[in-house]
Design a protein around this motif. Structure first.
Motif, PDB file in Angstrom:
ATOM      1  N   MET A   1      53.788 -16.921  -2.027  1.00  0.00           N
ATOM      2  CA  MET A   1      53.013 -17.644  -3.032  1.00  0.00           C
ATOM      3  C   MET A   1      53.650 -18.994  -3.356  1.00  0.00           C
ATOM      4  SD  MET A   1      51.699 -16.244  -6.737  1.00  0.00           S
ATOM      5  CE  MET A   1      53.369 -15.927  -7.334  1.00  0.00           C
ATOM      6  N   LEU A   2      54.966 -19.020  -3.508  1.00  0.00           N
ATOM      7  CA  LEU A   2      55.644 -20.280  -3.802  1.00  0.00           C
ATOM      8  C   LEU A   2      55.540 -21.252  -2.628  1.00  0.00           C
ATOM      9  CD1 LEU A   2      58.876 -18.957  -5.587  1.00  0.00           C
ATOM     10  CD2 LEU A   2      56.800 -19.891  -6.630  1.00  0.00           C
ATOM     11  N   ALA A   3      55.722 -20.739  -1.405  1.00  0.00           N
ATOM     12  CA  ALA A   3      55.637 -21.607  -0.226  1.00  0.00           C
ATOM     13  C   ALA A   3      54.241 -22.167  -0.052  1.00  0.00           C
ATOM     14  CB  ALA A   3      56.059 -20.829   1.014  1.00  0.00           C
ATOM     15  N   GLY A   4      53.228 -21.340  -0.229  1.00  0.00           N
ATOM     16  CA  GLY A   4      51.862 -21.805  -0.029  1.00  0.00           C
ATOM     17  C   GLY A   4      51.365 -22.725  -1.111  1.00  0.00           C
ATOM     18  N   TYR A   5      51.793 -22.508  -2.355  1.00  0.00           N
ATOM     19  CA  TYR A   5      51.271 -23.321  -3.461  1.00  0.00           C
ATOM     20  C   TYR A   5      51.949 -24.678  -3.546  1.00  0.00           C
ATOM     21  CZ  TYR A   5      49.794 -24.683  -8.137  1.00  0.00           C
ATOM     22  OH  TYR A   5      49.255 -25.378  -9.194  1.00  0.00           O
ATOM     23  N   PHE A   6      53.272 -24.720  -3.447  1.00  0.00           N
ATOM     24  CA  PHE A   6      53.984 -25.990  -3.615  1.00  0.00           C
ATOM     25  C   PHE A   6      53.983 -26.828  -2.342  1.00  0.00           C
ATOM     26  CE2 PHE A   6      55.875 -23.396  -7.025  1.00  0.00           C
ATOM     27  CZ  PHE A   6      55.646 -24.245  -8.097  1.00  0.00           C
ATOM     28  N   GLY A   7      54.015 -26.192  -1.169  1.00  0.00           N
ATOM     29  CA  GLY A   7      53.983 -26.924   0.088  1.00  0.00           C
ATOM     30  C   GLY A   7      55.190 -27.837   0.254  1.00  0.00           C
ATOM     31  N   GLY A   8      55.066 -28.781   1.164  1.00  0.00           N
ATOM     32  CA  GLY A   8      56.111 -29.778   1.360  1.00  0.00           C
ATOM     33  C   GLY A   8      57.458 -29.185   1.684  1.00  0.00           C
ATOM     34  N   PHE A   9      58.504 -29.660   0.973  1.00  0.00           N
ATOM     35  CA  PHE A   9      59.879 -29.230   1.236  1.00  0.00           C
ATOM     36  C   PHE A   9      60.038 -27.735   1.020  1.00  0.00           C
ATOM     37  CE2 PHE A   9      63.973 -28.134  -0.733  1.00  0.00           C
ATOM     38  CZ  PHE A   9      64.823 -28.395   0.330  1.00  0.00           C
ATOM     39  N   TRP A  10      59.486 -27.203  -0.076  1.00  0.00           N
ATOM     40  CA  TRP A  10      59.638 -25.779  -0.373  1.00  0.00           C
ATOM     41  C   TRP A  10      58.949 -24.905   0.665  1.00  0.00           C
ATOM     42  CZ3 TRP A  10      63.355 -24.507  -3.395  1.00  0.00           C
ATOM     43  CH2 TRP A  10      63.748 -25.356  -4.425  1.00  0.00           C
ATOM     44  N   ASP A  11      57.813 -25.356   1.143  1.00  0.00           N
ATOM     45  CA  ASP A  11      57.119 -24.600   2.186  1.00  0.00           C
ATOM     46  C   ASP A  11      57.945 -24.569   3.467  1.00  0.00           C
ATOM     47  OD1 ASP A  11      55.231 -23.237   3.644  1.00  0.00           O
ATOM     48  OD2 ASP A  11      53.951 -24.974   3.983  1.00  0.00           O
ATOM     49  N   SER A  12      58.502 -25.720   3.840  1.00  0.00           N
ATOM     50  CA  SER A  12      59.320 -25.783   5.055  1.00  0.00           C
ATOM     51  C   SER A  12      60.557 -24.907   4.929  1.00  0.00           C
ATOM     52  CB  SER A  12      59.720 -27.234   5.343  1.00  0.00           C
ATOM     53  OG  SER A  12      58.579 -28.051   5.540  1.00  0.00           O
ATOM     54  N   LEU A  13      61.228 -24.974   3.779  1.00  0.00           N
ATOM     55  CA  LEU A  13      62.459 -24.206   3.586  1.00  0.00           C
ATOM     56  C   LEU A  13      62.187 -22.705   3.609  1.00  0.00           C
ATOM     57  CD1 LEU A  13      65.468 -24.014   2.863  1.00  0.00           C
ATOM     58  CD2 LEU A  13      64.808 -24.190   0.447  1.00  0.00           C
ATOM     59  N   LEU A  14      61.226 -22.256   2.798  1.00  0.00           N
ATOM     60  CA  LEU A  14      60.938 -20.835   2.716  1.00  0.00           C
ATOM     61  C   LEU A  14      60.348 -20.297   4.017  1.00  0.00           C
ATOM     62  CD1 LEU A  14      59.482 -20.664  -0.914  1.00  0.00           C
ATOM     63  CD2 LEU A  14      61.742 -19.930  -0.133  1.00  0.00           C
ATOM     64  N   SER A  15      59.566 -21.111   4.703  1.00  0.00           N
ATOM     65  CA  SER A  15      58.989 -20.671   5.978  1.00  0.00           C
ATOM     66  C   SER A  15      60.057 -20.508   7.039  1.00  0.00           C
ATOM     67  CB  SER A  15      57.926 -21.670   6.445  1.00  0.00           C
ATOM     68  OG  SER A  15      56.829 -21.706   5.546  1.00  0.00           O
ATOM     69  N   ARG A  16      61.052 -21.414   7.050  1.00  0.00           N
ATOM     70  CA  ARG A  16      62.131 -21.282   8.042  1.00  0.00           C
ATOM     71  C   ARG A  16      62.997 -20.067   7.747  1.00  0.00           C
ATOM     72  NH1 ARG A  16      59.175 -24.654   9.094  1.00  0.00           N
ATOM     73  NH2 ARG A  16      58.266 -22.735   9.906  1.00  0.00           N
ATOM     74  N   VAL A  17      63.261 -19.789   6.475  1.00  0.00           N
ATOM     75  CA  VAL A  17      64.016 -18.585   6.127  1.00  0.00           C
ATOM     76  C   VAL A  17      63.243 -17.334   6.552  1.00  0.00           C
ATOM     77  CG1 VAL A  17      64.943 -17.216   4.224  1.00  0.00           C
ATOM     78  CG2 VAL A  17      65.238 -19.699   4.228  1.00  0.00           C
ATOM     79  N   THR A  18      61.930 -17.365   6.318  1.00  0.00           N
ATOM     80  CA  THR A  18      61.088 -16.241   6.740  1.00  0.00           C
ATOM     81  C   THR A  18      61.128 -16.059   8.243  1.00  0.00           C
ATOM     82  OG1 THR A  18      59.618 -16.635   4.853  1.00  0.00           O
ATOM     83  CG2 THR A  18      58.753 -15.294   6.653  1.00  0.00           C
ATOM     84  N   ASP A  19      61.091 -17.155   8.993  1.00  0.00           N
ATOM     85  CA  ASP A  19      61.139 -17.073  10.454  1.00  0.00           C
ATOM     86  C   ASP A  19      62.456 -16.474  10.947  1.00  0.00           C
ATOM     87  OD1 ASP A  19      58.636 -18.186  10.592  1.00  0.00           O
ATOM     88  OD2 ASP A  19      59.344 -20.236  10.936  1.00  0.00           O
ATOM     89  N   VAL A  20      63.551 -16.806  10.261  1.00  0.00           N
ATOM     90  CA  VAL A  20      64.852 -16.257  10.654  1.00  0.00           C
ATOM     91  C   VAL A  20      64.851 -14.736  10.522  1.00  0.00           C
ATOM     92  CG1 VAL A  20      67.289 -16.129  10.056  1.00  0.00           C
ATOM     93  CG2 VAL A  20      66.143 -18.356  10.149  1.00  0.00           C
ATOM     94  N   PHE A  21      64.383 -14.239   9.376  1.00  0.00           N
ATOM     95  CA  PHE A  21      64.339 -12.789   9.175  1.00  0.00           C
ATOM     96  C   PHE A  21      63.288 -12.132  10.062  1.00  0.00           C
ATOM     97  CE2 PHE A  21      66.752 -13.824   5.429  1.00  0.00           C
ATOM     98  CZ  PHE A  21      67.498 -12.692   5.173  1.00  0.00           C
ATOM     99  N   PHE A  22      62.205 -12.848  10.337  1.00  0.00           N
ATOM    100  CA  PHE A  22      61.157 -12.296  11.189  1.00  0.00           C
ATOM    101  C   PHE A  22      61.647 -12.118  12.622  1.00  0.00           C
ATOM    102  CE2 PHE A  22      57.213 -12.414  13.675  1.00  0.00           C
ATOM    103  CZ  PHE A  22      56.449 -11.499  12.974  1.00  0.00           C
ATOM    104  N   GLY A  23      62.599 -12.937  13.041  1.00  0.00           N
ATOM    105  CA  GLY A  23      63.121 -12.848  14.399  1.00  0.00           C
ATOM    106  C   GLY A  23      64.097 -11.716  14.611  1.00  0.00           C
ATOM    107  N   ILE A  24      64.558 -11.073  13.529  1.00  0.00           N
ATOM    108  CA  ILE A  24      65.487  -9.951  13.659  1.00  0.00           C
ATOM    109  C   ILE A  24      64.696  -8.677  13.936  1.00  0.00           C
ATOM    110  CG2 ILE A  24      67.262  -8.585  12.496  1.00  0.00           C
ATOM    111  CD1 ILE A  24      67.839 -11.003  10.740  1.00  0.00           C
ATOM    112  N   PRO A  25      64.983  -7.963  15.014  1.00  0.00           N
ATOM    113  CA  PRO A  25      64.275  -6.686  15.267  1.00  0.00           C
ATOM    114  C   PRO A  25      64.417  -5.752  14.075  1.00  0.00           C
ATOM    115  CG  PRO A  25      65.565  -7.342  17.180  1.00  0.00           C
ATOM    116  CD  PRO A  25      65.948  -8.268  16.070  1.00  0.00           C
ATOM    117  N   PHE A  26      63.291  -5.216  13.630  1.00  0.00           N
ATOM    118  CA  PHE A  26      63.275  -4.470  12.375  1.00  0.00           C
ATOM    119  C   PHE A  26      64.199  -3.256  12.403  1.00  0.00           C
ATOM    120  CE2 PHE A  26      61.010  -1.318   9.573  1.00  0.00           C
ATOM    121  CZ  PHE A  26      61.382  -1.917   8.375  1.00  0.00           C
TER     122      PHE A  26
END
Length: 318
Positions: A139-164
């Motif tokens: 919600m924070l990444a999608g609403y604020f966009g810009g820098f916060w979206d880039s930061l939170l999306s990259r953190v999400t991608d890092v965790f998403f790349g780890i096999p569950f």
């Protein structure tokens, strides 16, 4: 002259404003107060898929919350004289020997009943944590966009790349004693990324809606806009994903227990019982069929419920 000037249009309002009566009036009142959630609930009640899955889930929840109502046997009490004694008998409903005994002389039925609690607690616990945390991040990444979206999306991608499962195994190895809270936290630590992505996409779509723009124009604060306007209209796909994912987390806990990385001590788990039963699957297949069947039925119920909710919340699928 007055008759010539009188047109049919002057008579139409009487028919238009005539108040409907009986069932027509009742239907009009219902139609005027309809909402997305109200329509979804009316649609769900008519779906056999929802009724069947909800009944199965309620049964599993009842077994998990009140196992003593379904069996009086001690699931950890073993009697070697009952080593693989007995076979499934339909005439022994809700009795200790209904499904026979395992290699240590423990009641298979009692272990199946008491094993539901740990699996369901982990499934619901992980689902609640990942929905709250992943939903907030998205919600924070999608609403604020810009820098916060880039930061939170990259953190999400890092965790998403780890096999569950592999990541959960690594995290669990750091703990000597593994209980419900440790397993729940380990799975939630890596399982929030899908919810975050879904919430982010839903918020990006919702924040450009007219009612959100109107709230901004009227001077509403960010907190009010997020929790009063954006969140209620973006949470529907998250609920669907969370419902289906709940069954996945139950499977993940059973998989970890099957591999010997689940609950420690005398804690009962369907995955641990499945692991024990694989050693005797040829001569005593029923020791594997019952815990595996209970696990499959529970996961299937949540998947069916998620599909029914998805179809009810999506107008295109009705």
């Amino acid at each position: 002259m007055p008759d010539l000037m009188k047109t049919p249009a002057t008579e139409e309002p009487e028919a238009v404003v005539a108040a409907p009566s009986g069932k027509a009036a009742e239907a009009g009142e219902v139609g005027g107060s309809r909402s997305l959630w109200g329509d979804a609930w009316r649609d769900l009640r008519r779906r056999p898929l929802f009724v069947i899955s909800a009944a199965l889930i309620l049964l599993v929840l009842a077994v998990s919350a009140f196992p003593g109502l379904f069996t009086s046997a001690d699931p950890n009490s073993g009697d070697l004289t009952k080593h693989f004694l007995g076979k499934p008998e339909l005439g022994h409903f809700f009795q200790e020997d209904w499904f026979g005994y395992d290699r240590q002389g423990r009641s298979i039925y009692a272990r199946m009943v008491f094993g539901a609690r740990n699996s369901v607690m982990v499934g619901f616990g992980v689902t609640i944590l990942v929905t709250l945390f992943g939903g907030l991040v998205g919600m924070l990444a999608g609403y604020f966009g810009g820098f916060w979206d880039s930061l939170l999306s990259r953190v999400t991608d890092v965790f998403f790349g780890i096999p569950f499962l592999l990541g959960a195994m690594v995290v669990l190895n750091a703990f000597e004693k593994k209980n419900v809270w440790v397993i729940t936290g380990s799975l939630a630590f890596l399982g929030w990324t899908q919810i975050a992505r879904v919430m982010r996409g839903a918020v990006i779509t919702t924040k450009h809606a007219d009612y959100v723009m109107a709230a901004k124009a009227l001077g509403a604060g960010t907190k009010r806009i997020l929790f009063r306007h954006v969140l209620p209209n973006a949470v529907a796909p998250v609920i669907v994903i969370a419902t289906i994912a709940l069954g996945t987390y139950i499977v993940a806990e059973s998989t970890l227990s099957y591999l010997g990385l689940g609950f420690s001590g005398d804690a009962i788990s369907w995955g641990a019982d499945i692991s024990d039963a694989t050693q005797d699957i040829r001569n005593n297949p029923h020791t594997l069929i019952f815990p595996a069947g209970m696990l499959s039925l529970t996961v299937l119920a949540f998947i069916m419920l998620g599909d029914a909710v998805r179809e009810a919340l999506d107008p295109k699928l009705r």
